[in-house]
Design an enzyme around this catalytic site. Structure first.
Site, mmCIF file in Angstrom:
data_model
loop_
_atom_site.group_PDB
_atom_site.id
_atom_site.type_symbol
_atom_site.label_atom_id
_atom_site.label_comp_id
_atom_site.label_asym_id
_atom_site.label_seq_id
_atom_site.Cartn_x
_atom_site.Cartn_y
_atom_site.Cartn_z
ATOM 1 N N GLY A 375 74.069 -5.997 17.512
ATOM 2 C CA GLY A 375 73.826 -5.365 18.833
ATOM 3 C C GLY A 375 74.713 -4.975 19.677
ATOM 4 O O GLY A 375 76.105 -4.706 19.319
ATOM 5 N N ASP A 493 76.365 -9.847 33.554
ATOM 6 C CA ASP A 493 74.545 -9.601 32.280
ATOM 7 C C ASP A 493 74.754 -10.583 31.674
ATOM 8 O O ASP A 493 74.257 -10.652 30.579
ATOM 9 C CB ASP A 493 76.247 -7.949 31.614
ATOM 10 C CG ASP A 493 75.175 -7.946 30.427
ATOM 11 O OD1 ASP A 493 73.797 -7.613 31.027
ATOM 12 O OD2 ASP A 493 75.733 -7.103 30.028
#
Length: 696
Positions: A375, A493
């Site tokens: 990812g 985040d």
């Protein structure tokens, strides 16, 4: 072995082996050097408030710290100091050392801890620090004889429980409870106990210790340790070894003997006797004035034993060292310490134990092949890697260089690596070569939350019990980062792709600390500003997205978005190409206002507690309120999730939602629908009874 001049069948070899067996067999299975050290854990507490440099408390605290240099070593490793008039701003301090620490070393540790703590917590009236060997705390209020269980600090082993966890935890509890009773009854000089107990299948034995500050009563010591044992599921669940600390008590549990035997510990000074009497202490050489003929002979025999036994031990030790030297093997970089992310020798070896060569990681990821890519995120790309010993890891190659130098980057990585929590992904190592900044994490096979929750088929595997467990786990992990870790970390985040699911669907927050690694502004203000917006739109709080302002409430907003995604199964920014499609917050808020909130629940949730789901939606909306001041802290969120008797406040409009985009229908405010956890009903979007309960 050649330099030892012994053969496996030589008489000398056999004699030395026999001496070694006689000397060490009784404790060979137990004796392991406990050289593990951790970095100081400073806690600057807000409950006492702040003081000014010219205040009476500042003067008293400085006098208190200075007075430590003139103290005599305590026989019991406990210090209680107060400076100043009780009617004014008096400075009070308490210090406690581990049982095995010698008196001189204990006082030295306390002196260092006190000096460092006042430097780390300037102007704070109350603070506490844990060093490896001692604890020191000070306050402007009276703390002697008062139980304090906050803040807490814990360390866990890098190894998880193998085999039957129920049996393991039951036997661990039996040992700790036994030690708790022994420590509590230790008396006013030392409240400490150590010992071993029955082990679960697959383990040789269990070892533990428990300790309270000796100013506590028997009941208070018992209650403090009881509180600590109850904290194990939230801090150290599933870990094979653990340490837990709070200001008034601490305990430790291992599957190896970490403590010294009582005979090897520095003896306590005996209590003063009302009338002098000849000493029977075998460590005191008799004086001529009190030696009778029999006494003299007895004294001489003691002296002989004192000389012969050490020589026997030295000979046996050297012999065994030669015999077994070849059996010693170097451990791998990621496995040389019993405690994750740390070598037990010194700061240099700690760094070296985590530092990996670029070539090793390049080979592990097949030259960072796109086929190994797991990812991408705001800070870099993650690859799956396999080290030379077969260990699977997740390798994050940072996308750009932080504003820090090499040493600063190393220090930050070491701090992050020491953060231990079952809801955080463990950092195993790092690489720092040239322009490369690479972090190595434990590999989680179940992938991330977004692969489940947004997939129509996979999300059926997540029933409400699992989803609620995920929500609670994320909350606990964030609470640890915000309040209970070594330093405050704001994730910045937090999103579904940064929540990894372990084998038991236990959620683990990933990429925590990356924002700190990239943050060059070290000011300690409650709110900070940055020109580098590193989050993901849809999860970002308005003050962060528009002004670069971030705080712990920034993470709270992201958590609220995550909660609503988990319940609805919808992405926060999933417009599916429709020009007027509602975003997630608008969609949830509109249904909340129109009393149709039950219709937003993921259709695949066919069973579950209706009240629990409604309460979770309510909590999610409280977290995404536009004004950061109105959002709860993660400590409050954790309490809301665990206490169903707590009435929740009404949420105000979420961020990014226009008032005219939702109906203005009036709605009733009730708490009955979220007050009970016990009701378990079949859930279906077609169930007309959904409209019978107000979500508020």
């Amino acid at each position: 072995m050649d330099h030892c001049k012994t053969g496996p069948f030589s008489p000398l070899y056999q004699v030395l082996s026999f001496i070694c067996v006689l000397t060490f067999v009784p404790s060979l299975s137990l004796a392991q050097a406990d050289t593990y050290e951790f970095s100081p854990d400073y806690n600057c507490l807000t409950r006492g408030g702040n003081y000014t440099a010219d205040s009476t408390f500042a003067t008293n605290l400085n006098r208190l710290i200075s007075s430590l240099s003139s103290l005599a070593p305590s026989s019991y490793g406990f210090y209680n100091i107060s400076i100043g008039d009780p009617s004014e701003e008096r400075a009070n301090a308490i210090a406690l050392c581990r049982r095995e620490v010698r008196r001189d070393d204990c006082l030295s540790c306390v002196q260092t801890a006190a000096k460092d703590l006042t430097e780390q917590c300037p102007r704070r009236k109350e603070a506490v620090v844990w060093y490896t060997h001692c604890m020191f705390r000070y306050s402007n209020r009276s703390i002697l004889g008062r139980t304090e269980t906050s803040p807490t600090f814990s360390l866990i082993s890098s190894e998880d429980i193998a085999g039957n966890r129920t049996v393991f935890e039951s036997l661990r509890g039996q040992l700790l409870n036994r030690l708790k009773g022994m420590a509590a009854t230790g008396g006013p000089r030392r409240q400490y106990a150590q010992g071993n107990g029955s082990a679960a299948p697959g383990y040789q034995s269990f070892y533990g210790s428990a300790q309270c500050t000796p100013d506590l009563s028997e009941q208070d010591c018992n209650d403090c340790l009881e509180f600590g044992f109850g904290s194990i599921p939230s801090c150290c669940d599933g870990s094979m070894g653990l340490r837990w600390f709070c200001p008034s008590c601490n305990f430790r549990f291992e599957t190896w003997r970490f403590y010294e035997l009582q005979a090897d510990l520095e003896p306590d000074t005996p209590a003063p006797s009302p009338s002098p009497a000849p000493s029977n202490d075998t460590r005191v050489k008799p004086t001529p004035s009190n030696q009778t003929r029999a006494g003299k002979g007895k004294g001489e025999s003691r002296i002989v034993v004192a000389i012969v036994i050490p020589l026997a031990f030295v000979v046996a030790f050297v012999a065994c060292l030669c015999i077994f030297l070849k059996r010693k093997k170097r451990k791998s970089v990621l496995g040389k310490s019993r405690w994750s992310g740390t070598d037990a020798n010194d700061e240099l070896s700690k760094t070296e134990s985590l530092l990996l060569e670029f070539g090793v990681l390049k080979a592990a990821t097949n030259n960072f092949s796109s086929e190994n890519e797991l990812g991408r995120g705001g800070f870099g790309t993650v690859y799956k890697g396999v080290l030379h010993d077969g260990q699977e890891v997740a390798v994050k190659r940072l996308s750009e260089i932080s504003g820090q130098g090499d040493n600063e980057f190393k220090n930050e990585v070491l701090l992050v690596a020491k953060l231990q929590h079952r809801n955080l992904v463990r950092l195993l190592g790092f690489c720092l070569e040239g322009q490369e900044r690479i972090l190595v994490y434990e590999f989680i096979k179940n992938s991330s939350l977004d692969h489940f929750i947004f997939d129509p088929e996979k999300r059926r595997l997540l029933d409400w019990g699992v989803r609620y467990k995920v929500i609670e786990g994320i909350a606990r992990g964030l609470l640890y980062l915000h309040e209970d870790s070594r330093f405050r970390i704001i994730h910045r985040d937090l999103k579904a792709s940064n929540i990894l699911l372990g084998d038991d669907m236990n959620p683990k927050i990933a990429d925590f600390g990356l924002a700190k690694l990239f943050e060059t502004n070290n000011q300690q203000a409650t709110h900070k500003f940055t020109n580098r917006i590193a989050g993901t739109y849809g999860y970002m709080a308005p003050e962060y997205a528009m002004r670069g302002q971030f705080s712990v409430k920034t993470d709270v907003f992201s958590f609220g978005v995550l909660v609503l995604e988990i319940i609805t199964g919808k992405r926060n920014n999933d417009s599916q190409g429709e020009e007027y499609a509602e975003d997630l917050l608008t969609y949830v808020w509109r249904n909340w206002r129109e009393d149709t909130v039950l219709s937003i629940i993921d259709p695949s949730l066919t069973t579950g507690s209706r009240n629990e789901i409604l309460r979770s939606i309510h909590i999610g909306l409280l977290c995404v309120q536009e004004n950061a001041v109105n959002r709860p802290t993660m400590a409050t969120v954790a309490m809301m999730l665990s206490s169903f008797s707590l009435t929740l406040p009404m949420p105000s409009r979420p961020a990014f939602v226009l008032e005219n985009s939702v109906g203005s229908n009036n709605f009733l405010s009730t708490s009955e629908s979220t007050a009970s956890r016990s009701e378990v009903l079949t859930v279906s979007v077609n169930d007309a009874s959904f409209t019978e309960l107000s979500p508020r």
